[in-house]
Design a protein around this motif. Structure first.
Motif, short mmCIF file in Angstrom:
data_model
loop_
_atom_site.label_atom_id
_atom_site.label_comp_id
_atom_site.label_asym_id
_atom_site.label_seq_id
_atom_site.Cartn_x
_atom_site.Cartn_y
_atom_site.Cartn_z
N GLN A 64 86.32 -42.80 63.39
CA GLN A 64 86.48 -44.04 64.15
C GLN A 64 86.37 -43.81 65.65
O GLN A 64 86.38 -44.78 66.42
N PHE A 65 86.28 -42.55 66.07
CA PHE A 65 86.18 -42.23 67.50
C PHE A 65 84.80 -41.62 67.79
O PHE A 65 84.25 -40.88 66.96
N ALA A 66 84.27 -41.90 68.97
CA ALA A 66 83.06 -41.21 69.43
C ALA A 66 83.45 -39.80 69.84
O ALA A 66 84.60 -39.53 70.21
N PHE A 67 82.48 -38.90 69.80
CA PHE A 67 82.79 -37.49 70.05
C PHE A 67 81.64 -36.86 70.84
O PHE A 67 80.46 -37.11 70.56
N ILE A 68 82.00 -36.00 71.80
CA ILE A 68 81.00 -35.26 72.58
C ILE A 68 81.47 -33.82 72.74
O ILE A 68 82.65 -33.56 72.94
N ASN A 69 80.51 -32.91 72.61
CA ASN A 69 80.84 -31.49 72.74
C ASN A 69 80.84 -31.05 74.19
O ASN A 69 80.01 -31.50 75.01
N LYS A 70 81.76 -30.19 74.55
CA LYS A 70 81.78 -29.57 75.88
C LYS A 70 81.12 -28.19 75.79
O LYS A 70 81.27 -27.52 74.77
N PRO A 71 80.35 -27.77 76.83
CA PRO A 71 80.09 -28.53 78.08
C PRO A 71 79.01 -29.58 77.86
O PRO A 71 78.06 -29.34 77.13
N TYR A 72 79.16 -30.74 78.49
CA TYR A 72 78.20 -31.82 78.32
C TYR A 72 77.47 -32.04 79.65
O TYR A 72 77.98 -31.80 80.73
N ARG A 73 76.24 -32.47 79.52
CA ARG A 73 75.43 -32.78 80.70
C ARG A 73 75.54 -34.27 81.04
O ARG A 73 76.02 -35.07 80.21
N LEU A 74 75.03 -34.59 82.20
CA LEU A 74 75.08 -35.97 82.64
C LEU A 74 74.36 -36.89 81.65
O LEU A 74 74.87 -37.95 81.28
N ALA A 75 73.17 -36.45 81.20
CA ALA A 75 72.39 -37.29 80.29
C ALA A 75 73.13 -37.48 78.96
O ALA A 75 73.14 -38.58 78.39
N ASP A 76 73.78 -36.37 78.45
CA ASP A 76 74.53 -36.47 77.20
C ASP A 76 75.70 -37.43 77.34
O ASP A 76 75.96 -38.26 76.45
N LEU A 77 76.36 -37.35 78.49
CA LEU A 77 77.52 -38.21 78.72
C LEU A 77 77.11 -39.67 78.82
O LEU A 77 77.72 -40.56 78.23
N ALA A 78 76.04 -39.91 79.56
CA ALA A 78 75.58 -41.29 79.73
C ALA A 78 75.15 -41.87 78.39
O ALA A 78 75.42 -43.04 78.08
N ARG A 79 74.44 -41.05 77.58
CA ARG A 79 73.98 -41.53 76.29
C ARG A 79 75.16 -41.87 75.39
O ARG A 79 75.15 -42.87 74.68
N LYS A 80 76.18 -41.04 75.41
CA LYS A 80 77.33 -41.26 74.53
C LYS A 80 78.10 -42.51 74.97
O LYS A 80 78.54 -43.31 74.13
N LEU A 81 78.25 -42.69 76.29
CA LEU A 81 79.02 -43.83 76.78
C LEU A 81 78.28 -45.15 76.62
O LEU A 81 78.89 -46.20 76.41
N ARG A 82 76.95 -45.12 76.70
CA ARG A 82 76.17 -46.36 76.67
C ARG A 82 75.55 -46.62 75.30
O ARG A 82 74.83 -47.60 75.14
N ALA A 83 75.84 -45.75 74.30
CA ALA A 83 75.22 -45.92 72.97
C ALA A 83 75.63 -47.26 72.36
O ALA A 83 76.78 -47.67 72.48
#
Length: 648
Positions: A629-648
């Motif tokens: 139920q939660f979005a997930f991102i692996n560290k270390p993350y890049r700007l593009a990865d972060l933007a994609r995850k937040l705006r998906a």
């Protein structure tokens, strides 16, 4: 002396001889009457009692006046009288002069006693039978003792013969078998007629016979009194079994008369002990690798945090710098971060915390498609070949990481053959028993092997081959993470890997992956939400939090921060402008990010949650439920990865 008609006769005395005979007869009578340990009495020719001594009175319980005139058959048991034994006894005595036997007799009170009986025929000077002399002795105590001894011997013989779990037999002083029980027949396969007379060395393995082991065992038993040993023995059919052997020397009056030998088949116990030792060794190795994996995963997590600071800072700087020289410096720094991230992924792969993108694959197809890369990894002096099974079960595997692991093994094999050799990659289906390989459960598996003819490894090196950072290569020639990464990949994929190597005989690395029946869809990550404006950023590492906050601001988000879960909850309660919670998962003190995320859904159900961690999502799912139920991102993350995850 006066006659009946009044005539007087002169008085005369008996002759001297007659007096002496009378005196002797009186002495004999007194002697016989005085004997109490023997019943001595007379029978008339028809078998009626005509005299009775004290011994007869004591044994049989009759007074003289009670028994004299009675037939002697009264002393016999009912069954003996019915069989005619009393009459046969007199007939034998009459015809042969003597009857002797042992048997039960009956006292006056009806009790029985065991007797030794002698009946002698008595004849006068003319040879006429005038009666029988009968001597009876009560030997019940001796009979009881003999019966008890016989019973004990019979019981012992039945016991020894009835034992089937032990081979129990006797040897002569020279080692020749003199008796043989059923256990010996069952264990060794020889019948008693075959074994008795055979030298016991026949039961030893040929190498032991050549080495003189049988003779030494008897010599030690003769000298020490006992010899005990375990070793291989041979049955009649030639099969071998592991035996526990005890040899005891038997002496009579200090002289060696033979040996008692007890042998037990303990093959199952030996095999069980060996299996337990292998299991303990495998368990110790698994526990050691698990501990190293946990340590490695922790190091990788901390290293990810450091990389996150550098990576996020670089992304922020990149949005602010425009000079070409500055960008070259940033590019070099990015490449360093990428190399660090790759190293982190290798560490996480060993620690089995690397996220896998699994799908159903035929490994033969994967290997054939990768064959050209594998061949280029070798050199002209190494002959590369594939030995793939015609049909192979499907497996659920991350194909890209399988290729990387296989390439790693091929490169290692190539490096072990600097002067050339042969390298073979093979596949086959196998069905494993429970724990036949490591701690794998029973079931169908696909086996992939990489075999080389290189230098091989000594045992101490092989024992550490899968440990991270362990390498025998020269400085700068390897990180020591290759085999550890391979080990981690197969373990994380539900399989195992086995190393078979000997110095000078090459190395075979065999991996096992569980086979499946049917297709399995690839894993997918949960999706985050879009259109976020204000982010609550939670991280207990100040540097990581500052760099992440700056990165979020650089792509247009408003950021508020908290260094722990309770502070973040307080902000969520006080403010209604928070659109997304962006939290680290692992926070050493206090509330974890997952606990914070779950409480956020209760306090502010409209807030979207993104979890960030150096640990991959599959690893976290092992410890926490309901993370989809939660979005997930692996560290270390890049700007593009972060933007994609937040705006998906």
């Amino acid at each position: 002396m006066t006659s009946p008609d009044g005539t007087d006769f002169p008085m005369t005395s008996p002759p001297p001889q007659t007096l002496r005979d009378l005196a002797e007869s009186e002495r004999i009578r007194l002697l016989v009457d005085g004997v109490t340990d023997y019943a001595i009495y007379m029978l008339d020719p028809d078998g009626y009692v005509s005299s009775w001594n004290l011994g007869a009175q004591r044994f049989k319980g009759y007074l003289p006046q009670q028994i004299i005139g009675q037939h002697f058959s009264v002393f016999y048991t009912d069954e003996d009288r019915a069989s005619g034994l009393p009459a046969r006894a007199l007939t034998i005595a009459r015809e042969t002069g003597r009857f002797e036997s042992e048997g039960w007799r009956v006292r006056r009170d009806g009790t029985r006693f065991w007797t030794s009986v002698v009946i002698d025929a008595i004849r006068n000077d003319q040879g006429v039978l005038i009666g029988y002399g009968k001597i009876t002795r009560d030997i019940t105590d001796r009979k009881t003792a003999q019966d008890a001894l016989r019973q004990s011997e019979d019981q012992f013989r039945r016991l020894v013969q009835g034992v089937t779990d032990y081979a129990i037999y006797m040897l002569s002083p020279e080692g020749v078998v003199t008796n043989w029980n059923q256990g010996a027949e069952r264990i060794k396969g020889y019948s008693s007629t075959e074994a008795i007379g055979m030298h016991f060395s026949r039961f030893y393995a040929e190498a032991d016979r050549d080495d003189g082991v049988p003779g030494r065992s008897l010599a030690l038993a003769a000298r020490e009194g006992r010899y005990e040993q375990e070793g291989w023995r041979v049955r009649k059919d030639g099969t071998r079994f592991w035996a526990h052997v005890v040899v005891d020397a038997i002496r009579e009056n200090g002289e060696l008369v033979g040996f008692a030998k007890v042998t037990r088949d303990v093959t199952e116990r030996k095999l069980a002990a060996e299996a337990l030792e292998r299991a303990n060794t495998a368990l110790f190795q698994a526990q050691k690798m698990e501990a190293i994996g946990q340590l490695t995963g922790g190091i990788a997590h901390d290293f990810n945090n450091l990389l996150s600071v550098v990576s996020n800072s670089l992304e922020v700087l990149a949005t602010r710098l425009h000079e070409h020289a500055d960008m070259r410096i940033l590019d070099a720094m990015r490449r360093a971060v990428d190399r660090g991230a790759t190293l982190t992924q290798q560490l996480l792969s060993f620690a089995r915390q690397q996220p896998l993108k699994v799908d159903t694959h035929d490994l033969n197809t994967v290997i054939r498609g990768f064959e050209s890369v594998l061949q280029r990894a070798g050199n002209s002096s190494v002959r590369f070949d594939l030995d793939l099974a015609p049909q192979l079960r499907p497996v659920l595997v991350d194909a890209a990481r399988f290729e990387a692991a296989l390439l790693n093994l091929v490169v290692n094999s190539r490096d072990a053959m600097p002067e050339g050799g042969e390298l073979i990659v093979s596949t086959t289906d196998v069905d494993l028993a429970d724990h036949a390989v490591g701690r794998l459960p029973a079931g169908p598996y696909v086996q992939v092997s990489v075999r080389d003819t290189g230098a091989g490894m000594p045992p101490d090196v092989a024992a550490r081959a899968f440990e991270p950072f362990f390498t025998t290569k020269a400085v700068g020639k390897g990180t020591g993470l290759g085999l550890s990464q391979v080990y981690g990949f197969f373990a994380q994929s539900g399989g195992d890997i086995v190393l078979d190597t000997r110095p000078g005989q090459g190395t075979t690395v065999t991996a096992y992956l569980p086979a499946i029946a049917g297709d399995t869809p690839a894993d997918t990550d949960g999706n985050g939400d879009s259109n976020v404006e204000t982010v609550l950023l939670v991280d207990d590492e100040p540097d990581v939090m500052d760099a992440a906050a700056e990165l979020l601001r650089s792509i247009g988000y408003a950021v508020i921060t908290a260094s722990n879960g309770p502070d973040a909850l307080e902000l969520l309660r006080r403010r209604n402008d928070i659109d997304i919670l962006f939290t680290d998962v692992v926070m050493p003190q206090g509330m974890s990010g997952i606990e914070l995320a779950r409480l956020t859904l209760d306090i502010a159900p409209g807030v979207k949650v993104v979890l960030a961690s150096g640990y991959p999502l599959p690893a976290l799912k092992n410890d926490f439920d309901d993370l989809d139920q939660f979005a997930f991102i692996n560290k270390p993350y890049r700007l593009a990865d972060l933007a994609r995850k937040l705006r998906a």
